[in-house]
Scaffold this active site. Structure first.
Site, short mmCIF file in Angstrom:
data_model
loop_
_atom_site.label_atom_id
_atom_site.label_comp_id
_atom_site.label_asym_id
_atom_site.label_seq_id
_atom_site.Cartn_x
_atom_site.Cartn_y
_atom_site.Cartn_z
N ASP A 1 -6.11 -5.06 -6.35
CA ASP A 1 -5.67 -6.46 -6.41
C ASP A 1 -6.69 -7.48 -5.89
O ASP A 1 -6.35 -8.64 -5.66
CB ASP A 1 -4.30 -6.65 -5.73
N ASP B 1 -2.89 5.09 -2.85
CA ASP B 1 -2.25 3.89 -2.33
C ASP B 1 -1.62 3.15 -3.50
O ASP B 1 -2.24 3.01 -4.57
CB ASP B 1 -3.27 2.97 -1.66
N HIS C 1 -8.25 -0.54 -3.60
CA HIS C 1 -7.17 -1.41 -4.05
C HIS C 1 -7.61 -2.31 -5.21
O HIS C 1 -8.68 -2.93 -5.18
CB HIS C 1 -6.60 -2.25 -2.90
N ASP D 1 0.82 -1.22 0.00
CA ASP D 1 0.00 0.00 0.00
C ASP D 1 0.85 1.26 0.00
O ASP D 1 0.52 2.25 -0.66
CB ASP D 1 -0.90 0.03 1.24
#
Length: 375
Positions: A254, A203, A252, A125
């Site tokens: 992922d 991030d 995020h 991150d």
């Protein structure tokens, strides 16, 4: 092969230094990785940018518990799994480095606000590696403001040995950055985010890399200014493509979109419309992630800081071998059917601290060169 030599990096003798940092994508053979720590992990201090991604009842509990250390009943099983994961990486010939231990309960602040810390479980991150450069990111959670300080021992060592080390502008994180009237959009509503465009924040975990091309999702921790900052910083040698996600509370990339190997991308069928992916992916195989296997452990379901799609949060060792969660058997079978060699490992109990294998690591060095994988 060795990581690229930075033109400006020379040792005391004037000889060029070979940077210990060198990683261009998500799949070249992994040689060195940073793995996060659980020691001192502290429940995030209350703030709208923290609460906006979790259910209201959980946000109320989090607000009451913020600033206290995570209980041992959560730490201990996660630590056992993390130790086994590190041992697995080392058995595969990967060098593992760790951040310093930190007392995250210490209070800190700026002239505008104060907070306690969080943890350093997820180096993915707070830093991104682009070639031989490590970039510290300007994160939007106040409790993570000084998180990269726990990595400074490593960063200074990498720099002395020839790496490039950059920090994005440190954000002010004042009220102007956050939409005071924000509420998560419902299905069918126009997308909106808690972040304004007051200053650049992002991030690193909202980006994935494929050589000269990066992919990003805008989210509740990454605004357009943050994307533009990285785009301008990297310059004309790189392209950044924005991925459209239908997640109502994005945070995020992922667990939404993950590059596995040249020509192969894994997507979340709940959040990604494969017909709306960037045109550069037209020649790639789009692999649709299977539904995650259900969790039986009620406490884990209640305390996870992540959505259900952590089965996608895998770590590539090279173009074939991939570390994936042992519990998610359908995902393991799918990876095999796509031509990969899954290596099962346990990390389910890391979810209350922010993620799984991809989140818990930062690949510092992968054996390969900078290439373009798209026409």
């Amino acid at each position: 092969m060795a990581a690229p030599t930075s033109a400006a990096a020379t040792g005391d003798t004037g000889e060029p230094l070979v940077s210990p940092v060198g990683s261009h994508n998500e799949w070249d053979p992994l040689e060195e990785v940073v793995v996060g720590r659980l020691e001192g992990a502290t429940i995030p201090s209350s703030h709208p940018v923290v609460a906006c991604n979790i259910p209201p009842w959980a946000a109320r509990l989090q607000g009451l518990a913020g600033g206290f250390e995570y209980p041992n009943m959560l730490i201990e099983p996660a630590q056992q799994e993390l130790d086994q994961f590190i041992a697995l990486l080392q058995s595969l010939g990967v060098t593992v480095t760790r951040p310093d231990e930190v007392d995250h309960r210490q209070r800190f602040g700026t002239p505008d606000w104060s907070s306690r810390g969080f943890c350093n479980t997820c180096p993915r991150d707070s830093m991104i590696v682009i070639g031989d450069e490590i970039i510290e990111t300007p994160m939007a959670w106040p409790c993570r403001y000084f998180e990269t300080h726990s990595y400074r021992t490593l960063l200074k060592d990498y720099f002395r040995r020839g790496a490039r080390w950059t920090a994005a502008p440190r954000p002010q994180l004042t009220d102007e950055l956050f939409d005071a009237g924000y509420s998560a959009p419902k299905a069918g509503d126009p997308m909106r985010y808690i972040l304004t465009e007051f200053e650049p924040v992002f991030d690193a975990a909202d980006f994935v890399r494929a050589g000269r091309d990066l992919f990003v999702t805008r989210s509740n921790v990454t605004n357009q200014m943050g994307i533009d900052w990285l785009r301008r910083h990297l310059g004309r040698g790189y392209r950044i493509h924005e991925i459209e996600s239908s997640c109502r509370t994005p945070m995020h990339i992922d667990t939404t979109f993950l590059l596995l190997a040249p020509g192969k991308v894994l997507v979340n069928p709940e959040y990604i419309d494969v017909d709306r992916l960037p045109d550069v992916l037209n020649s790639w195989d789009v692999l649709v992630a299977p539904e995650p296997d259900p969790l039986d452990e009620r406490l884990l379901k209640m305390t996870s800081m992540c959505g259900k799609w952590l089965n996608m949060n895998v770590l590539m060792i090279d173009e074939k071998r991939v570390i994936a969660e042992r519990h998610h058997t359908e995902t393991l079978r799918a990876l095999e059917s796509w031509g990969f060699e899954p290596i099962p490992c346990d990390l389910l109990h890391y979810a209350p601290f922010g993620g799984s294998f991809h989140c818990a690591t930062l690949d510092v060095r992968r054996r390969g060169t900078l290439e373009s994988y798209f026409d």
